[in-house]
Design an enzyme around this catalytic site. Structure first.
Site, short mmCIF file in Angstrom:
data_model
loop_
_atom_site.label_atom_id
_atom_site.label_comp_id
_atom_site.label_asym_id
_atom_site.label_seq_id
_atom_site.Cartn_x
_atom_site.Cartn_y
_atom_site.Cartn_z
N LYS A 13 11.39 2.17 1.50
CA LYS A 13 10.46 3.11 1.54
C LYS A 13 10.49 4.10 2.80
CE LYS A 13 7.02 -0.07 1.90
NZ LYS A 13 7.85 -1.40 1.93
N ARG A 157 13.80 -5.88 14.24
CA ARG A 157 12.31 -6.08 14.35
C ARG A 157 11.82 -7.67 14.38
NH1 ARG A 157 9.86 -2.08 9.81
NH2 ARG A 157 8.52 -3.85 9.58
P1 AP5 Z 1 13.63 0.34 5.01
O1 AP5 Z 1 13.73 1.78 4.49
O2 AP5 Z 1 13.27 0.08 6.52
O3 AP5 Z 1 12.55 -0.61 4.05
P2 AP5 Z 1 10.93 -0.43 3.92
O4 AP5 Z 1 10.50 -0.37 2.29
O5 AP5 Z 1 10.50 0.81 4.85
O6 AP5 Z 1 10.91 -1.66 4.67
P3 AP5 Z 1 9.59 -2.38 5.64
O7 AP5 Z 1 10.03 -3.72 6.01
O8 AP5 Z 1 9.73 -1.42 6.89
O9 AP5 Z 1 8.33 -2.32 5.08
P4 AP5 Z 1 7.12 -3.08 5.29
O10 AP5 Z 1 6.18 -2.37 4.22
O11 AP5 Z 1 7.10 -4.28 5.26
O12 AP5 Z 1 6.76 -2.70 6.62
P5 AP5 Z 1 5.90 -1.45 7.57
O13 AP5 Z 1 6.76 -1.06 8.66
O14 AP5 Z 1 5.30 -0.44 6.78
O15 AP5 Z 1 14.75 -0.44 4.66
C1 AP5 Z 1 15.29 -1.71 4.70
C2 AP5 Z 1 16.67 -1.99 5.20
O16 AP5 Z 1 17.60 -1.88 3.75
C3 AP5 Z 1 17.19 -1.04 6.20
O17 AP5 Z 1 18.18 -1.64 6.96
C4 AP5 Z 1 17.96 0.02 5.29
O18 AP5 Z 1 18.89 0.67 6.14
C5 AP5 Z 1 18.39 -0.68 4.22
N1 AP5 Z 1 18.60 0.14 2.87
C6 AP5 Z 1 17.32 1.02 2.49
N2 AP5 Z 1 17.83 1.44 1.31
C7 AP5 Z 1 18.88 0.95 0.92
C8 AP5 Z 1 19.74 0.86 -0.08
N3 AP5 Z 1 19.55 1.85 -1.37
N4 AP5 Z 1 20.69 0.17 -0.43
C9 AP5 Z 1 21.18 -0.61 0.71
N5 AP5 Z 1 20.33 -0.83 1.55
C10 AP5 Z 1 19.16 -0.02 1.96
O19 AP5 Z 1 4.90 -2.43 8.32
C11 AP5 Z 1 5.18 -3.27 9.32
C12 AP5 Z 1 3.62 -4.16 9.51
O20 AP5 Z 1 2.64 -3.10 10.02
C13 AP5 Z 1 3.12 -4.70 8.28
O21 AP5 Z 1 3.74 -6.24 7.92
C14 AP5 Z 1 1.72 -4.90 8.82
O22 AP5 Z 1 1.51 -5.99 9.74
C15 AP5 Z 1 1.48 -3.64 9.61
N6 AP5 Z 1 0.93 -2.58 8.59
C16 AP5 Z 1 1.80 -1.52 8.10
N7 AP5 Z 1 0.88 -0.63 7.23
C17 AP5 Z 1 0.08 -1.46 6.99
C18 AP5 Z 1 -1.41 -1.07 6.47
N8 AP5 Z 1 -1.42 -0.03 5.56
N9 AP5 Z 1 -2.25 -2.20 6.39
C19 AP5 Z 1 -2.27 -3.20 7.10
N10 AP5 Z 1 -1.31 -3.61 8.03
C20 AP5 Z 1 -0.23 -2.73 8.01
#
Ligand code: AP5
Length: 216
Positions: A13, A157
């Site tokens: 994402k 992370r």
């Molecule tokens: P990446 O693009 O980083 O993936 P992502 O879907 O953004 O994954 P996240 O782990 O950041 O999502 P998340 O929803 O768990 O965390 P968030 O930060 O929102 O890609 C991942 C990896 O894959 C990278 O190494 C990239 O290079 C690689 N990659 C990408 N595309 C690829 C491809 N096509 N092929 C191969 N490799 C690829 O949230 C973190 C925390 O914040 C949550 O756990 C929660 O505690 C809190 N939080 C955030 N939002 C909320 C909310 N709305 N409500 C409550 N708590 C929240």
């Protein structure tokens, strides 16, 4: 346009929302990035959020809604990444957008199988300053530990440790998958299989946004 990008942890994402924001000019809003910035600045919200985030639990809805509410009614549109993550947040988003008369235009669901998600998160590292994601196995920064874009520090992370990843997947299935059902009930969801190279996935997403198609 108001676009919501959904998908499990590691679906790509953040990677794709950044690229789509650059290509469309629509502002990228990531609640994960916003919370990590609060943690890094040591604010009251950051101190509270850190415990939830490190374990892989969601930060309580009231804090998230208060944090993002002021930014979602940007007249130029928004690309929401990581929000809404519960049905309570989805309803709050609807209410806020109803007031501005611009509802969600598109919900895009990026799906990736679990083995690939675990592989991606195992190698993931991000820039502590601009939050650009890297993959230490397949897409590392040119200089180890230094962001190509801004020169900031690139590190793994805390919530990418195996225990937290397992919990994040469980939390996604229990609390965030129902948000997809909420949007599917009104026919708003475009399904994208987000495997293949980042360039290939970017093309699929761009096509869905351009054409308004419901799958790719
Ligand atoms: P990446 O693009 O980083 O993936 P992502 O879907 O953004 O994954 P996240 O782990 O950041 O999502 P998340 O929803 O768990 O965390 P968030 O930060 O929102 O890609 C991942 C990896 O894959 C990278 O190494 C990239 O290079 C690689 N990659 C990408 N595309 C690829 C491809 N096509 N092929 C191969 N490799 C690829 O949230 C973190 C925390 O914040 C949550 O756990 C929660 O505690 C809190 N939080 C955030 N939002 C909320 C909310 N709305 N409500 C409550 N708590 C929240």
């Amino acid at each position: 346009m108001r676009i919501v990008i959904m998908g499990p942890p590691g679906a790509g994402k953040g990677t794709q929302a950044r690229r789509l924001s650059e290509s469309t000019g629509i502002k990228h809003l990531s609640t994960g990035d916003m919370l990590r910035a609060e943690v890094a600045s040591g604010t009251e919200l950051g101190l509270l959020a850190k415990n939830f985030m490190d374990r892989g639990d969601l930060v309580p809805d009231s804090h998230i809604i208060a944090m993002i509410q002021k930014q979602i009614d940007d007249p130029a549109g928004v690309l929401l990444d990581g929000f809404p993550r519960t049905v309570v947040q989805a309803r709050a988003l609807d209410e806020a957008l109803e007031k501005s008369g611009s509802p969600v235009d598109r919900v895009i669901h990026m799906s990736v199988d679990i083995d690939e998600l675990v592989r991606r998160l195992k190698g993931r590292a991000i820039c502590g300053d601009c939050q650009t994601p890297y993959n230490l196995d397949s897409d590392p920064p040119s200089k180890a530990g230094i962001c190509d874009r801004c020169g900031g520090p690139v590190a793994v992370r805390v919530d990418d440790q195996p225990e937290a990843v397992t919990n994040r997947m469980k939390v996604y299935n229990e609390l965030t998958a129902p948000v997809l059902d909420y949007y599917r009930a009104r026919g708003d969801v475009a399904e994208v299989i987000a495997t293949g190279s980042p360039d290939e996935v970017f093309e699929k997403l761009s096509e869905v946004i351009r054409s308004g198609a419901t799958s790719n």
